[in-house]
Design a protein around this motif. Structure first.
Motif, PDB file in Angstrom:
ATOM      1  N   ALA A 135     -46.932  57.319   3.541  1.00 45.95           N
ATOM      2  CA  ALA A 135     -46.985  57.671   2.119  1.00 45.95           C
ATOM      3  C   ALA A 135     -46.731  56.410   1.311  1.00 45.95           C
ATOM      4  CB  ALA A 135     -45.957  58.752   1.779  1.00 45.95           C
ATOM      5  N   GLY A 136     -47.359  56.337   0.162  1.00 44.69           N
ATOM      6  CA  GLY A 136     -47.195  55.171  -0.700  1.00 44.69           C
ATOM      7  C   GLY A 136     -48.139  55.232  -1.878  1.00 44.69           C
ATOM      8  N   TRP A 137     -48.503  54.064  -2.359  1.00 45.70           N
ATOM      9  CA  TRP A 137     -49.367  53.938  -3.530  1.00 45.70           C
ATOM     10  C   TRP A 137     -50.768  53.499  -3.102  1.00 45.70           C
ATOM     11  CZ3 TRP A 137     -44.278  52.949  -3.351  1.00 45.70           C
ATOM     12  CH2 TRP A 137     -43.475  53.468  -4.376  1.00 45.70           C
ATOM     13  N   VAL A 138     -51.763  53.968  -3.808  1.00 46.55           N
ATOM     14  CA  VAL A 138     -53.124  53.497  -3.564  1.00 46.55           C
ATOM     15  C   VAL A 138     -53.198  52.048  -4.047  1.00 46.55           C
ATOM     16  CG1 VAL A 138     -55.561  53.744  -4.157  1.00 46.55           C
ATOM     17  CG2 VAL A 138     -54.149  55.787  -3.782  1.00 46.55           C
TER      18      VAL A 138
ATOM     19  N   LEU B   7     -59.140  52.858   2.532  1.00 53.39           N
ATOM     20  CA  LEU B   7     -58.031  53.072   1.601  1.00 53.39           C
ATOM     21  C   LEU B   7     -56.871  52.200   2.068  1.00 53.39           C
ATOM     22  CD1 LEU B   7     -56.407  54.610  -0.602  1.00 53.39           C
ATOM     23  CD2 LEU B   7     -55.933  56.355   1.151  1.00 53.39           C
ATOM     24  N   ILE B   8     -56.377  51.354   1.183  1.00 54.25           N
ATOM     25  CA  ILE B   8     -55.202  50.532   1.482  1.00 54.25           C
ATOM     26  C   ILE B   8     -54.018  51.165   0.769  1.00 54.25           C
ATOM     27  CG2 ILE B   8     -54.182  48.237   1.433  1.00 54.25           C
ATOM     28  CD1 ILE B   8     -56.704  48.435   3.121  1.00 54.25           C
ATOM     29  N   VAL B   9     -53.029  51.548   1.559  1.00 56.38           N
ATOM     30  CA  VAL B   9     -51.821  52.183   1.020  1.00 56.38           C
ATOM     31  C   VAL B   9     -50.679  51.178   1.072  1.00 56.38           C
ATOM     32  CG1 VAL B   9     -50.156  54.056   1.322  1.00 56.38           C
ATOM     33  CG2 VAL B   9     -52.596  54.472   1.732  1.00 56.38           C
ATOM     34  N   ARG B  10     -49.946  51.075  -0.018  1.00 59.78           N
ATOM     35  CA  ARG B  10     -48.811  50.151  -0.099  1.00 59.78           C
ATOM     36  C   ARG B  10     -47.506  50.943  -0.119  1.00 59.78           C
ATOM     37  NH1 ARG B  10     -49.605  48.572  -4.868  1.00 59.78           N
ATOM     38  NH2 ARG B  10     -47.815  49.622  -5.822  1.00 59.78           N
ATOM     39  N   ASP B  11     -46.581  50.539   0.739  1.00 59.92           N
ATOM     40  CA  ASP B  11     -45.244  51.110   0.679  1.00 59.92           C
ATOM     41  C   ASP B  11     -44.232  49.969   0.597  1.00 59.92           C
ATOM     42  OD1 ASP B  11     -44.930  50.107   3.263  1.00 59.92           O
ATOM     43  OD2 ASP B  11     -45.203  52.056   4.235  1.00 59.92           O
TER      44      ASP B  11
ATOM     45  N   LEU C  82     -48.489  46.906   3.719  1.00 58.83           N
ATOM     46  CA  LEU C  82     -49.766  47.578   3.516  1.00 58.83           C
ATOM     47  C   LEU C  82     -50.215  48.269   4.798  1.00 58.83           C
ATOM     48  CD1 LEU C  82     -51.684  44.743   1.610  1.00 58.83           C
ATOM     49  CD2 LEU C  82     -50.395  46.638   0.608  1.00 58.83           C
ATOM     50  N   ALA C  83     -50.939  49.372   4.631  1.00 65.01           N
ATOM     51  CA  ALA C  83     -51.540  50.083   5.762  1.00 65.01           C
ATOM     52  C   ALA C  83     -52.979  50.404   5.404  1.00 65.01           C
ATOM     53  CB  ALA C  83     -50.771  51.360   6.076  1.00 65.01           C
ATOM     54  N   GLN C  84     -53.885  50.255   6.373  1.00 66.37           N
ATOM     55  CA  GLN C  84     -55.309  50.528   6.157  1.00 66.37           C
ATOM     56  C   GLN C  84     -55.672  51.897   6.724  1.00 66.37           C
ATOM     57  OE1 GLN C  84     -58.448  47.415   6.481  1.00 66.37           O
ATOM     58  NE2 GLN C  84     -59.118  48.586   8.273  1.00 66.37           N
ATOM     59  N   VAL C  85     -56.417  52.658   5.914  1.00 69.18           N
ATOM     60  CA  VAL C  85     -56.888  53.988   6.311  1.00 69.18           C
ATOM     61  C   VAL C  85     -58.415  53.960   6.306  1.00 69.18           C
ATOM     62  CG1 VAL C  85     -56.847  56.449   5.783  1.00 69.18           C
ATOM     63  CG2 VAL C  85     -54.844  55.021   5.250  1.00 69.18           C
TER      64      VAL C  85
ATOM     65  N   LEU D  53     -59.367  59.395  -6.580  1.00 72.95           N
ATOM     66  CA  LEU D  53     -58.081  58.717  -6.741  1.00 72.95           C
ATOM     67  C   LEU D  53     -58.227  57.431  -7.552  1.00 72.95           C
ATOM     68  CD1 LEU D  53     -56.683  59.071  -3.099  1.00 72.95           C
ATOM     69  CD2 LEU D  53     -56.253  60.558  -5.064  1.00 72.95           C
ATOM     70  N   THR D  54     -57.183  57.080  -8.246  1.00 74.39           N
ATOM     71  CA  THR D  54     -57.124  55.799  -8.960  1.00 74.39           C
ATOM     72  C   THR D  54     -56.058  54.926  -8.302  1.00 74.39           C
ATOM     73  OG1 THR D  54     -55.526  56.749 -10.516  1.00 74.39           O
ATOM     74  CG2 THR D  54     -57.848  56.753 -11.180  1.00 74.39           C
ATOM     75  N   GLU D  55     -56.180  53.637  -8.528  1.00 75.52           N
ATOM     76  CA  GLU D  55     -55.163  52.732  -7.999  1.00 75.52           C
ATOM     77  C   GLU D  55     -53.791  53.074  -8.581  1.00 75.52           C
ATOM     78  OE1 GLU D  55     -56.825  48.995  -8.983  1.00 75.52           O
ATOM     79  OE2 GLU D  55     -58.407  49.140  -7.481  1.00 75.52           O
ATOM     80  N   GLU D  56     -52.790  52.987  -7.725  1.00 73.04           N
ATOM     81  CA  GLU D  56     -51.387  53.294  -8.013  1.00 73.04           C
ATOM     82  C   GLU D  56     -51.058  54.783  -7.959  1.00 73.04           C
ATOM     83  OE1 GLU D  56     -49.067  50.721  -8.008  1.00 73.04           O
ATOM     84  OE2 GLU D  56     -50.971  49.826  -7.384  1.00 73.04           O
TER      85      GLU D  56
END
Length: 428
Positions: free
Chosen positions: A20-23, A35-39, A43-46, A60-63
Motif C-alpha cells: 500500500a502507498g501512493w501512486v 504502476l509505481i507505488v511509493r511507500d 518504490l514498488a513496481q506493479v 487513478l491520479t498521481e498521489e
C-alpha cells in the motif's frame, strides 16, 4: 494479509503480498501498464495486463493512495529486483489532486519557494525526505553517543520570563497578561542541570528574532545542546564534541544509508583529533585584519579550505575568540584574559558549533556583569545556583539543520528543513 513494505519484497518472492502507498507514476503502454507505488521504504513496481484492472488504473491520479495485492515476481529491472504481477488494485481514498510539480522525476524542478509553499507534498519527493531521514539519524547518533558518555537527557522551558541569554533579539508573547519570551537557547537551564546530573543534553527548538535573510539562518531551528561538569578547560568539551560529531556521522551511515545513496552523499571522516587554531592565527590564515573582532563568512570559507588543504580535514576548531564577542558567562583564558576559553567548530568552512568553558563561581558572574555594565536583577534566578556550588563546566550547541545542509551539500538550509520559519515564512 499483513502489509509488506517495498524493501521487504525480495524476501517474499513467489508469494502473494499486499502493498500500500501512493501512486508515484503510471506508464500506460499499448499491451501492458506499469504502476509505481511509493511507500515509506521506497518504490514498488506493479505490472498490469488484465484489461479490467487497467481500466481502473487509468482512473487513478498521481498521489492517490492505493492498496495492491499481487504475486512478488523477480525482475532485475524493477525497484529492489521485484515486481508485483497478476495484481488487484484498490484505491484507499478518492482520487488525489496532483501537486504542482512532478514527484516522480529524479529531481524537483520547482523553485524552492514553490516547494516550501507546498511542503506537505514536496517533502514526499525522495530527495527531500532523504534529507529528513539523515536529520533523524543524526539526532539518534547525538543521543546515543552522549548516553554512552553518561549524559542525561533533559527538557527545559521554551518560554522564559526575561530576554537575557545571548543578546540576540527575542520573540515576545503574552503569558496570561505578563510579558514572556520564546527561549533563544537552553543555555542557562542546562548549566543549572549540571548541578544535578553533571552531564546533560537536550534536543529542542530555539528561537531567534534576528532579521537575517540568508541561506544559513532560520528564526526557529533545532539545537543539539550538551553541557558537562568537572572539566579542566574548554579542551575537555572539544574532545566530547569531537566524539559526538563522529557518533552522529556513524549513525547517519548506519541508519540512513539509502538516504545517503539517494542524495549521492558520502559522509566525511572525523579526525581522531580535529585540527585547532587560535582566533589570532585564524585571522592570519584567512587574510583578515589583526584587529577583526569576529570571523566573517568569507573568513570561515578560507579557513575551511585551509583545513582541508593542510590537514585533510572537513572540520576545524577555532579557539580563543575575543571575550568582547562572547556571552558574559564565558570563561576567559587565564593566560590571555582578553580572549576566551571558547571555540567554534567549522564544518566545510561554515560555523556549525559554538561552545566553551563557562564561569562557575558566583563572584565571577557578578564581576563579569559589572564589567559589561549589566544589572544583576534579571539574572538572579540563574545566578543563585552558583552560590550553592557549581563545578567547572562547559558545553556546546550544534545547529541540526545547518549540520545536515552542510553534510548533503544543500545550498540553502531550508532545503533540509521540513517547515522552515524565517523572516518571511510562517506557513505552512
Amino acid at each position: 494479509m499483513q502489509r509488506t513494505l517495498s524493501h521487504q519484497l525480495p524476501a517474499r518472492i513467489g508469494t502473494t503480498v499486499r502493498i500500500a502507498g501512493w501512486v508515484h507514476r503510471r506508464r500506460l503502454l499499448k499491451s501492458v501498464a506499469f504502476l509505481i507505488v511509493r511507500d515509506a521504504a521506497g518504490l514498488a513496481q506493479v505490472v498490469v495486463t488484465d484489461l479490467a484492472v487497467r481500466a481502473e488504473l487509468e482512473k487513478l491520479t498521481e498521489e492517490t493512495v492505493v492498496e495492491v495485492v499481487g504475486t512478488a515476481t523477480p525482475n532485475g529491472t524493477a525497484p529492489a529486483g521485484v515486481e508485483l504481477t497478476d495484481p488487484t488494485v484498490r484505491p484507499l481514498g478518492p482520487p488525489a489532486t496532483p501537486p504542482p510539480f512532478d514527484l516522480y522525476r529524479p529531481a524537483l524542478t520547482a523553485s524552492l519557494p514553490t516547494q516550501l509553499d507546498n511542503a506537505p507534498t514536496a517533502l514526499r519527493h525522495p530527495t527531500r525526505s532523504a534529507a529528513l531521514r539523515i536529520s533523524a539519524a543524526a539526532v539518534a547518533g547525538f543521543r546515543a553517543t552522549l548516553d554512552a558518555h553518561d549524559f542525561v537527557e533533559i527538557h527545559t522551558p521554551k518560554v522564559v520570563s526575561s530576554s537575557t541569554e545571548s543578546g540576540a533579539n527575542v520573540f515576545a508573547l503574552d503569558w496570561f497578561g505578563r510579558p514572556a519570551y520564546l527561549a533563544q537557547s537552553p543555555q542557562f537551564y542546562k548549566q543549572l542541570m549540571v548541578g544535578v546530573f553533571e552531564r546533560v543534553y537536550e534536543v529542542g527548538p530555539v528561537f531567534r528574532a534576528e532579521p537575517h535573510d540568508t541561506v544559513r539562518h532560520l528564526a526557529q531551528y533545532t539545537s543539539l545542546d550538551a553541557e558537562l561538569g568537572f572539566v579542566t578547560d574548554h579542551r575537555d568539551v572539544m574532545r566530547v564534541l569531537r566524539d559526538t560529531v563522529a557518533g552522529m556521522l556513524d549513525a547517519v551511515n548506519g541508519r540512513a544509508g539509502s538516504a545517503l545513496a539517494t542524495l549521492g552523499v558520502t559522509p566525511p571522516q572525523v579526525p581522531a583529533e580535529i585540527p585547532a587554531v587560535h582566533f589570532t592565527e585564524a585571522l592570519t590564515i584567512a587574510g583578515a585584519p589583526a584587529d577583526e573582532p569576529d570571523l566573517a563568512p568569507a573568513h570561515e570559507r578560507a579557513l575551511g579550505e585551509w583545513a582541508l588543504r593542510e590537514h585533510g580535514s572537513d572540520f576545524l576548531f577555532v579557539t580563543g575568540y575575543p571575550m568582547a564577542k562572547r556571552p558574559f558567562y564565558t570563561h576567559p583564558d587565564p593566560a590571555r584574559p582578553a580572549y576566551s576559553n571558547g571555540f567554534d567548530l567549522l564544518f566545510r568552512g561554515l560555523e556549525l558549533v559554538t561552545g566553551g568553558q563557562r564561569l562557575h563561581r558566583h563572584a565571577d558572574y557578578l564581576a563579569a556583569l559589572a564589567a559589561r555594565g549589566e544589572p544583576v536583577e534579571p539574572y538572579v534566578g540563574y545566578l543563585d545556583a552558583f552560590r550553592h556550588g557549581m563545578p567547572p563546566h562547559g558545553g556546546f550547541a550544534i545547529g541540526l539543520e545547518r549540520f545536515v545542509a552542510r553534510l548533503v551539500g544543500a545550498a540553502n538550509v531550508r532545503e533540509v528543513t521540513a517547515f522552515p520559519r524565517d523572516l518571511h515564512r510562517l506557513t505552512p
